[in-house]
Design a protein around this motif. Structure first.
Motif, PDB file in Angstrom:
ATOM      1  N   LYS A  45     -16.792   8.416  42.791  1.00  0.00           N
ATOM      2  CA  LYS A  45     -17.785   9.049  43.660  1.00  0.00           C
ATOM      3  C   LYS A  45     -18.050  10.502  43.254  1.00  0.00           C
ATOM      4  O   LYS A  45     -19.191  10.946  43.238  1.00  0.00           O
ATOM      5  CB  LYS A  45     -17.280   8.994  45.109  1.00  0.00           C
ATOM      6  CG  LYS A  45     -18.219   9.597  46.137  1.00  0.00           C
ATOM      7  CD  LYS A  45     -19.403   8.696  46.408  1.00  0.00           C
ATOM      8  CE  LYS A  45     -20.438   9.386  47.291  1.00  0.00           C
ATOM      9  NZ  LYS A  45     -21.764   8.785  47.169  1.00  0.00           N
TER      10      LYS A  45
ATOM     11  N   ARG B 260     -17.520  13.954  37.316  1.00  0.00           N
ATOM     12  CA  ARG B 260     -18.636  13.913  36.381  1.00  0.00           C
ATOM     13  C   ARG B 260     -18.655  12.585  35.620  1.00  0.00           C
ATOM     14  O   ARG B 260     -19.696  11.948  35.498  1.00  0.00           O
ATOM     15  CB  ARG B 260     -18.424  15.094  35.420  1.00  0.00           C
ATOM     16  CG  ARG B 260     -19.557  15.437  34.544  1.00  0.00           C
ATOM     17  CD  ARG B 260     -19.173  16.697  33.764  1.00  0.00           C
ATOM     18  NE  ARG B 260     -19.613  16.599  32.395  1.00  0.00           N
ATOM     19  CZ  ARG B 260     -20.835  16.926  31.994  1.00  0.00           C
ATOM     20  NH1 ARG B 260     -21.715  17.358  32.871  1.00  0.00           N
ATOM     21  NH2 ARG B 260     -21.182  16.815  30.739  1.00  0.00           N
ATOM     22  N   ILE B 261     -17.470  12.166  35.174  1.00  0.00           N
ATOM     23  CA  ILE B 261     -17.416  10.891  34.447  1.00  0.00           C
ATOM     24  C   ILE B 261     -17.765   9.745  35.390  1.00  0.00           C
ATOM     25  O   ILE B 261     -18.452   8.798  35.013  1.00  0.00           O
ATOM     26  CB  ILE B 261     -16.015  10.664  33.826  1.00  0.00           C
ATOM     27  CG1 ILE B 261     -15.699  11.768  32.831  1.00  0.00           C
ATOM     28  CG2 ILE B 261     -15.940   9.312  33.141  1.00  0.00           C
ATOM     29  CD1 ILE B 261     -14.351  11.616  32.157  1.00  0.00           C
TER      30      ILE B 261
ATOM     31  N   GLN C 216     -19.767   9.797  37.938  1.00  0.00           N
ATOM     32  CA  GLN C 216     -21.229   9.750  38.109  1.00  0.00           C
ATOM     33  C   GLN C 216     -21.892   9.153  36.882  1.00  0.00           C
ATOM     34  O   GLN C 216     -22.830   8.370  36.987  1.00  0.00           O
ATOM     35  CB  GLN C 216     -21.771  11.156  38.349  1.00  0.00           C
ATOM     36  CG  GLN C 216     -21.437  11.670  39.733  1.00  0.00           C
ATOM     37  CD  GLN C 216     -22.345  12.792  40.166  1.00  0.00           C
ATOM     38  OE1 GLN C 216     -23.016  13.407  39.349  1.00  0.00           O
ATOM     39  NE2 GLN C 216     -22.369  13.053  41.461  1.00  0.00           N
ATOM     40  N   ALA C 217     -21.373   9.537  35.711  1.00  0.00           N
ATOM     41  CA  ALA C 217     -21.941   9.000  34.475  1.00  0.00           C
ATOM     42  C   ALA C 217     -21.703   7.492  34.409  1.00  0.00           C
ATOM     43  O   ALA C 217     -22.555   6.745  33.931  1.00  0.00           O
ATOM     44  CB  ALA C 217     -21.316   9.694  33.268  1.00  0.00           C
TER      45      ALA C 217
ATOM     46  N   ARG D 248     -21.558   5.461  37.004  1.00  0.00           N
ATOM     47  CA  ARG D 248     -22.511   4.817  37.917  1.00  0.00           C
ATOM     48  C   ARG D 248     -23.914   4.802  37.317  1.00  0.00           C
ATOM     49  O   ARG D 248     -24.659   3.826  37.444  1.00  0.00           O
ATOM     50  CB  ARG D 248     -22.510   5.526  39.267  1.00  0.00           C
ATOM     51  CG  ARG D 248     -21.257   5.198  40.075  1.00  0.00           C
ATOM     52  CD  ARG D 248     -21.374   5.731  41.478  1.00  0.00           C
ATOM     53  NE  ARG D 248     -21.329   7.177  41.514  1.00  0.00           N
ATOM     54  CZ  ARG D 248     -21.913   7.932  42.416  1.00  0.00           C
ATOM     55  NH1 ARG D 248     -22.618   7.370  43.382  1.00  0.00           N
ATOM     56  NH2 ARG D 248     -21.806   9.233  42.383  1.00  0.00           N
ATOM     57  N   ALA D 249     -24.293   5.911  36.659  1.00  0.00           N
ATOM     58  CA  ALA D 249     -25.616   5.974  36.050  1.00  0.00           C
ATOM     59  C   ALA D 249     -25.731   4.946  34.920  1.00  0.00           C
ATOM     60  O   ALA D 249     -26.726   4.221  34.815  1.00  0.00           O
ATOM     61  CB  ALA D 249     -25.879   7.384  35.515  1.00  0.00           C
TER      62      ALA D 249
END
Lengths: 234, 307
Positions: free
Chosen positions: B167, B170-171, B173-174, B176-177
């Motif tokens: 959640k 940074r990793i 988020q990457a 999830r993207a």
């Protein structure tokens, strides 16, 4: 700034782009117009590293960038607003915008740029905690553009930003494109709405079944009888 | 009532293990659309490495927790290495290939791991040296051991950490993207190959941890143990909605509970015809029911929101 020489792109044996030359100078607004399937999106995909060209060369700021992966090109200042917007539907608006700045580390500047994007698109500010998938098409387009700006591009490529949008929204998007250009970002715009694109841009290329058939200033293209007949509906 | 409570406790422990393994399936599926059938065998390797290290150190005079910690670290390291190389060597070249190719490759890797393990460790069951005498606790007529509590709590802590990581980091988020749209993730400046490697790293580490838990809990390891465990964890991932991380956690826990409770009552229900040795049928009954009634799983996304 961008020089393309002899670019050929193929998809599963079908030649989508059959050896084109194309130039974009720093500070210019250039458009690539043409019918569906003319090879415009394939060209942009090759320029941004999403699809490897089968031959040809791409130079950016005099360095060859042919077939470099997209994440390297973003770091050099090339951003693409993809066809169909490509927002991360299950991330919030805020998270989408944060993803745009993934390649950057300057936190304060990122925060300032985020505020600028929200100032440019107040609608996005209102919806920052909403999932991007719940936005309207126009709002998603704003988000895709805002997100691309977060990488601080020098060269911004836009693929059909007007596609599927209501006329009022198309107007708003093109106004934004002008504003972005006014800030000194170089633009390459792929559009089916040829009239709008030519009205905004300095120069234009006309693409037909994988080749560039016409290249001229936007005003000349707007008054070219061939273009008027084929793309402006006259 | 005491059977119910007892099986509830057993189910939570079993479910913790299923959930950790299911996460490996679901994360890889989420990012690559690939069902990594070799994942269960990663767990097997983790279990056998744990056994080997523990057996080697059992007479060394080191305190038991230290031995276990060393064994767990070794298992995690070996599994991470294995998972990352598997992706790099076998799956990455097939990234753009039709879906069947990586799937068959996964089955091939699974067999490769099984028979390599049979060569290295032999085909016999390997026993776990008894290092810790576990304490028994009683609640309302049911019993649980310190080990059971430890497995359950550790799994919960690890899963909470994982959710938080995905959640906020940074990793994460990457990840999830990349899961939602790898091409666009690349356009954002994400090196998607690294994110995919990292996903295999995470899944393998969780699998290794599950392997450690399995040998601690059952006291045995075997070169073929990854098959059934993997199939059940895969079922758990499907139950939760494959590709969905909290779903895998929920699916794992639920499957553990279903299996425990059902095997606790199966003798009574069938008048003694079927015994608890038929426990394995429940997982696959669940799989069939989910696929028929709700293919997207309990927490799975509808296809339509993948705009």
């Amino acid at each position: 700034m961008l020089e393309v020489r002899g670019l050929k792109v193929a998809y599963g044996g079908i030649n989508a782009v059959k050896g084109i030359d194309l130039d974009v100078k720093r500070g210019e607004l250039v458009t690539l117009i043409g019918a569906n399937g003319a090879g415009k999106t394939s060209t942009l995909k090759a320029l941004t590293g999403l699809h490897k060209p089968i031959s040809g060369h791409i130079y950016y700021n005099n360095n060859e960038i042919t077939a470099q992966p997209p994440f390297r090109l973003v770091r050099q200042g090339i951003a693409l607003v993809p066809e169909g917007r490509g927002v991360f539907a299950r991330l919030t608006v805020e998270e989408n915008i944060a993803m745009g700045a993934y390649s950057r580390v300057d936190r304060e500047q990122i925060a300032a740029d985020q505020d600028r994007v929200y100032a440019l698109f107040p609608r996005l500010a209102e919806r920052r905690r909403q999932l991007a998938g719940t936005l309207s098409g126009g709002e998603q387009q704003m988000l895709a553009i805002g997100r691309a700006l977060m990488s601080r591009p020098q060269l911004l490529l836009l693929d059909e930003p007007s596609m599927g949008l209501a006329p009022l929204m198309v107007h708003k998007i093109f106004e934004t494109i002008r504003a972005i250009a006014a800030e000194g970002v170089t633009l390459l715009l792929v559009e089916q709405n040829a009239r709008l694109a030519l009205e905004v841009c300095h120069r234009g290329y006309v693409m037909e079944s994988g080749t560039i058939t016409l290249a001229d200033s936007a005003t000349a293209l707007l008054s070219n009888p061939q273009v008027r007949q084929a793309y402006l509906g006259e | 009532m005491d059977i119910f409570l007892q099986q509830l406790i057993n189910g939570l422990v079993l479910g913790s293990i299923y959930a950790l393994v299911a996460l490996g399936y679901t994360m890889v599926y989420g990012i690559l659309g690939l069902i990594n059938f070799a994942h269960g065998d990663i767990v097997m390797v983790g279990a056998l490495v744990t056994l080997t290290v523990t057996q080697a150190l059992a007479g060394s005079g080191l305190p038991a927790p230290v031995i276990l910690l060393i064994a767990a670290c070794a298992a995690i390291a070996v599994c991470i290495l294995l998972g990352i190389s598997m992706e790099r060597v076998a799956y990455r070249p097939l990234r753009r290939a039709p879906r069947l190719a990586p799937l068959i490759t996964a089955i091939g890797i699974s067999m490769l791991l099984q028979y390599s393990a049979a060569l290295i460790w032999g085909k016999q069951y390997m026993p776990m040296p008894e290092l810790i005498k576990t304490d028994h606790y009683a609640v309302a007529g049911a019993q649980f051991t310190g080990l059971q509590a430890f497995i359950f709590l550790l799994a919960c802590a690890v899963m909470a950490g994982l959710l938080w990581f995905i959640k906020t980091s940074r990793i994460g988020q990457a990840m999830r993207a990349t899961e939602q749209n790898p091409d666009v993730a690349g356009l954002m400046g994400i090196d998607t190959n690294r994110i995919i490697s990292f996903t295999f790293l995470l899944g393998s580490a969780l699998g290794a941890l599950a392997g450690v838990m399995v040998v601690l809990y059952y006291g045995l390891g075997h070169y073929f143990m990854g098959f059934m465990l993997g199939m059940k964890a895969f079922t758990a991932a499907v139950l939760g909605g494959i590709g969905n991380v909290p779903g895998a956690m929920l699916g794992g826990m639920l499957l553990g509970l279903i299996e425990s409770l059902a095997s606790g009552y199966i003798g009574d229900l069938t008048g003694g015809v079927l015994g608890s040795n038929y426990r394995d049928i429940f997982a696959f009954l669940v799989l069939i029911l989910v696929l028929v009634l709700r293919p997207s799983g309990l927490m799975g996304q509808r296809v339509s929101d993948r705009a």
